[in-house]
Structures are given as C-alpha cells and as structure tokens.
Motif scaffolding. Structure first.
Motif, PDB file in Angstrom:
ATOM      1  N   SER A  27     -35.103 -13.148  83.357  1.00 51.55           N
ATOM      2  CA  SER A  27     -35.960 -12.883  81.652  1.00 51.55           C
ATOM      3  C   SER A  27     -36.695 -14.781  82.324  1.00 51.55           C
ATOM      4  CB  SER A  27     -34.807 -13.576  81.013  1.00 51.55           C
ATOM      5  OG  SER A  27     -34.307 -14.469  81.124  1.00 51.55           O
ATOM      6  N   ALA A  28     -37.680 -13.905  82.016  1.00 51.01           N
ATOM      7  CA  ALA A  28     -38.763 -14.819  80.856  1.00 51.01           C
ATOM      8  C   ALA A  28     -39.026 -14.725  79.800  1.00 51.01           C
ATOM      9  CB  ALA A  28     -40.119 -14.724  81.873  1.00 51.01           C
ATOM     10  N   SER A  29     -39.856 -15.863  78.997  1.00 51.38           N
ATOM     11  CA  SER A  29     -40.624 -16.036  78.057  1.00 51.38           C
ATOM     12  C   SER A  29     -41.761 -16.584  77.856  1.00 51.38           C
ATOM     13  CB  SER A  29     -39.881 -16.590  77.269  1.00 51.38           C
ATOM     14  OG  SER A  29     -39.433 -18.745  76.945  1.00 51.38           O
ATOM     15  N   ARG A  30     -42.320 -17.289  77.024  1.00 50.79           N
ATOM     16  CA  ARG A  30     -43.980 -17.866  77.396  1.00 50.79           C
ATOM     17  C   ARG A  30     -43.439 -18.657  77.602  1.00 50.79           C
ATOM     18  NH1 ARG A  30     -46.787 -17.914  71.225  1.00 50.79           N
ATOM     19  NH2 ARG A  30     -48.255 -18.898  72.982  1.00 50.79           N
ATOM     20  N   HIS A  31     -42.287 -19.716  78.044  1.00 53.28           N
ATOM     21  CA  HIS A  31     -42.127 -21.088  77.709  1.00 53.28           C
ATOM     22  C   HIS A  31     -41.180 -21.283  78.582  1.00 53.28           C
ATOM     23  CE1 HIS A  31     -44.722 -22.212  74.895  1.00 53.28           C
ATOM     24  NE2 HIS A  31     -43.881 -21.349  73.773  1.00 53.28           N
ATOM     25  N   THR A  32     -40.095 -20.616  79.144  1.00 53.34           N
ATOM     26  CA  THR A  32     -39.163 -20.582  79.685  1.00 53.34           C
ATOM     27  C   THR A  32     -39.014 -19.132  81.275  1.00 53.34           C
ATOM     28  OG1 THR A  32     -37.717 -19.280  78.565  1.00 53.34           O
ATOM     29  CG2 THR A  32     -38.432 -21.888  78.394  1.00 53.34           C
ATOM     30  N   LEU A  33     -38.614 -19.526  82.349  1.00 54.59           N
ATOM     31  CA  LEU A  33     -37.625 -18.321  83.378  1.00 54.59           C
ATOM     32  C   LEU A  33     -36.821 -19.050  83.599  1.00 54.59           C
ATOM     33  CD1 LEU A  33     -38.524 -16.630  85.374  1.00 54.59           C
ATOM     34  CD2 LEU A  33     -39.533 -18.613  87.066  1.00 54.59           C
ATOM     35  N   ASN A  34     -35.716 -18.469  83.443  1.00 56.68           N
ATOM     36  CA  ASN A  34     -33.676 -18.619  83.623  1.00 56.68           C
ATOM     37  C   ASN A  34     -34.561 -17.128  84.796  1.00 56.68           C
ATOM     38  OD1 ASN A  34     -33.163 -20.022  81.531  1.00 56.68           O
ATOM     39  ND2 ASN A  34     -33.929 -17.486  80.159  1.00 56.68           N
ATOM     40  N   ASP A  89     -35.680  -6.237  62.123  1.00 49.27           N
ATOM     41  CA  ASP A  89     -36.275  -7.591  61.817  1.00 49.27           C
ATOM     42  C   ASP A  89     -36.910  -7.785  61.317  1.00 49.27           C
ATOM     43  OD1 ASP A  89     -36.760  -6.813  65.107  1.00 49.27           O
ATOM     44  OD2 ASP A  89     -38.118  -5.433  64.408  1.00 49.27           O
TER      45      ASP A  89
END
Length: 105
Positions: A27-34, A89
């Motif tokens: 998984s990834a976000s703007r600041h991390t990669l797992n 939301d």
C-alpha cells in the motif's frame, strides 16, 4: 506492485505466486510505502527476489496503469453513491474539524 516489472509481466508474476503459494501485499500514500510478503521457507529466496524486483524495477505498463485508474475512479463513484460511506465521510470531517477548532481556541 504486481502489475509488471522490467523483467516480468503481470502474468509471470502471477504464475510465480500461484506456483509457490506466496502472497505479496503493498500500500502507498503520499508519504509512505508498505510492502509485505508471505511465503513458505522453501520459497523465501525466490519470493524475496520477486518483491525486490517489484519495488526496484516496476514497469508501470500503460494498459495496467489505465485499468487501475479506472478501478479507482469506479470506487470513488461508488463511494459517492453509498449512503453509509457518505455518513462515514461526514462524521470524519466533523471529527477532524472539532479537533482542529479545539486547538485554536
């Protein structure tokens, strides 16, 4: 992560995973990669090689990238049409707003 590398196609990656029973996740976000993998001890080295290849040599095939883009846009539209997701939301937004207002007062 599993859609193709400079050395392997999506099908070849799938064949390796099917043959060994290994699992790759990411998984990834703007600041991390797992990134994670699960494999039998006997398949550890080949699975580690595969996951390293997926991380360091992704090919981002245009057809696969466009398919993923379409899947994401469909999921966004489904969320917009899902009453439960709309409520979740709105609740998150209200909670976020209340936390930030409390810090400034």
């Amino acid at each position: 992560l599993k859609r193709g590398t400079e050395k392997r196609t999506k099908a070849q990656i799938g064949e390796h995973l099917d043959f060994t029973g290994a699992l790759l996740s990411g998984s990834a976000s703007r600041h991390t990669l797992n990134v994670g993998a699960k494999a039998r001890a006997a398949d550890f080295e080949s699975t580690l090689e595969l996951i390293t290849e997926c991380i360091t040599m992704p090919s981002f095939p245009p057809a696969e990238t466009e398919k993923l883009r379409g899947d994401i846009l469909t999921a966004i539209q489904e969320d917009r049409d899902d009453t439960r997701q709309i409520v979740v939301d709105l609740a998150r937004a209200a909670d976020h707003q209340s936390h930030h207002q409390g810090r400034h007062e």
